[in-house]
Design a protein around this motif. Structure first.
Motif, PDB file in Angstrom:
ATOM      1  N   PHE A  45       1.081  -1.163   0.082  1.00  0.00           N
ATOM      2  CA  PHE A  45      -0.050  -0.049   0.195  1.00  0.00           C
ATOM      3  C   PHE A  45       1.024   1.268   0.034  1.00  0.00           C
ATOM      4  O   PHE A  45       1.478   1.658   1.087  1.00  0.00           O
ATOM      5  CB  PHE A  45      -0.844  -0.058   1.193  1.00  0.00           C
ATOM      6  CG  PHE A  45      -2.112   1.098   1.386  1.00  0.00           C
ATOM      7  CD1 PHE A  45      -3.087   0.887   0.564  1.00  0.00           C
ATOM      8  CD2 PHE A  45      -2.005   2.208   2.229  1.00  0.00           C
ATOM      9  CE1 PHE A  45      -4.100   1.819   0.662  1.00  0.00           C
ATOM     10  CE2 PHE A  45      -2.768   3.137   2.271  1.00  0.00           C
ATOM     11  CZ  PHE A  45      -3.791   2.978   1.606  1.00  0.00           C
ATOM     12  N   ASN A  46       1.152   1.816  -1.265  1.00  0.00           N
ATOM     13  CA  ASN A  46       1.921   2.920  -1.125  1.00  0.00           C
ATOM     14  C   ASN A  46       1.582   4.183  -1.600  1.00  0.00           C
ATOM     15  O   ASN A  46       1.879   4.797  -2.645  1.00  0.00           O
ATOM     16  CB  ASN A  46       3.276   2.483  -2.284  1.00  0.00           C
ATOM     17  CG  ASN A  46       4.157   1.358  -1.946  1.00  0.00           C
ATOM     18  OD1 ASN A  46       4.428   1.179  -0.642  1.00  0.00           O
ATOM     19  ND2 ASN A  46       4.154   0.574  -2.885  1.00  0.00           N
ATOM     20  N   ILE A  47       0.435   4.495  -1.190  1.00  0.00           N
ATOM     21  CA  ILE A  47      -0.217   5.629  -1.471  1.00  0.00           C
ATOM     22  C   ILE A  47      -0.693   6.395   0.033  1.00  0.00           C
ATOM     23  O   ILE A  47      -0.635   5.890   0.950  1.00  0.00           O
ATOM     24  CB  ILE A  47      -1.655   5.573  -2.372  1.00  0.00           C
ATOM     25  CG1 ILE A  47      -2.531   4.398  -1.793  1.00  0.00           C
ATOM     26  CG2 ILE A  47      -1.201   5.020  -3.564  1.00  0.00           C
ATOM     27  CD1 ILE A  47      -3.840   4.120  -2.245  1.00  0.00           C
ATOM     28  N   GLU A  48      -1.258   7.396  -0.231  1.00  0.00           N
ATOM     29  CA  GLU A  48      -1.720   8.395   0.794  1.00  0.00           C
ATOM     30  C   GLU A  48      -2.814   7.677   1.628  1.00  0.00           C
ATOM     31  O   GLU A  48      -3.537   7.186   1.007  1.00  0.00           O
ATOM     32  CB  GLU A  48      -2.193   9.957   0.508  1.00  0.00           C
ATOM     33  CG  GLU A  48      -2.378  10.790   1.545  1.00  0.00           C
ATOM     34  CD  GLU A  48      -0.929  11.119   2.032  1.00  0.00           C
ATOM     35  OE1 GLU A  48      -0.897  11.847   3.153  1.00  0.00           O
ATOM     36  OE2 GLU A  48       0.116  11.181   1.295  1.00  0.00           O
ATOM     37  N   GLY A  49      -2.812   7.794   3.016  1.00  0.00           N
ATOM     38  CA  GLY A  49      -3.747   7.163   3.852  1.00  0.00           C
ATOM     39  C   GLY A  49      -3.311   5.843   4.709  1.00  0.00           C
ATOM     40  O   GLY A  49      -1.996   5.736   4.698  1.00  0.00           O
ATOM     41  N   GLU A  50      -4.101   5.137   4.936  1.00  0.00           N
ATOM     42  CA  GLU A  50      -4.063   3.620   5.748  1.00  0.00           C
ATOM     43  C   GLU A  50      -4.484   2.533   5.382  1.00  0.00           C
ATOM     44  O   GLU A  50      -5.865   2.670   4.856  1.00  0.00           O
ATOM     45  CB  GLU A  50      -4.010   4.036   7.273  1.00  0.00           C
ATOM     46  CG  GLU A  50      -5.247   4.192   7.644  1.00  0.00           C
ATOM     47  CD  GLU A  50      -5.442   4.733   9.263  1.00  0.00           C
ATOM     48  OE1 GLU A  50      -6.142   3.656   9.807  1.00  0.00           O
ATOM     49  OE2 GLU A  50      -5.018   5.580   9.705  1.00  0.00           O
TER      50      GLU A  50
END
Length: 62
Positions: A45-50
């Motif tokens: 998961f390499n994007i903004e957020g969690e």
């Protein structure tokens, strides 16, 4: 095929006109429940957020 933060479910074997890999793009508030024998892989998961995930075993008694 998208892989960033997605989940692949693998079932059976690849055949003519048959999909053996089903790619899921999770969205906010999704809850994915699947049997323990279903092979799967979760990509980084390499994007903004969690991303929150947990695993458990459940037995359904009828």
């Amino acid at each position: 095929m998208k892989t960033n933060g997605t989940i692949d479910f693998i079932n059976g074997q690849k055949g003519f006109l048959s999909k053996s890999i089903y790619n899921v793009v999770p969205k906010i508030r999704d809850l994915l429940i699947f049997p323990n024998y279903l092979m799967h892989t979760a990509y980084p998961f390499n994007i903004e957020g969690e991303r929150r995930s947990f695993s458990f075993n459940a037995k359904i008694i009828l």
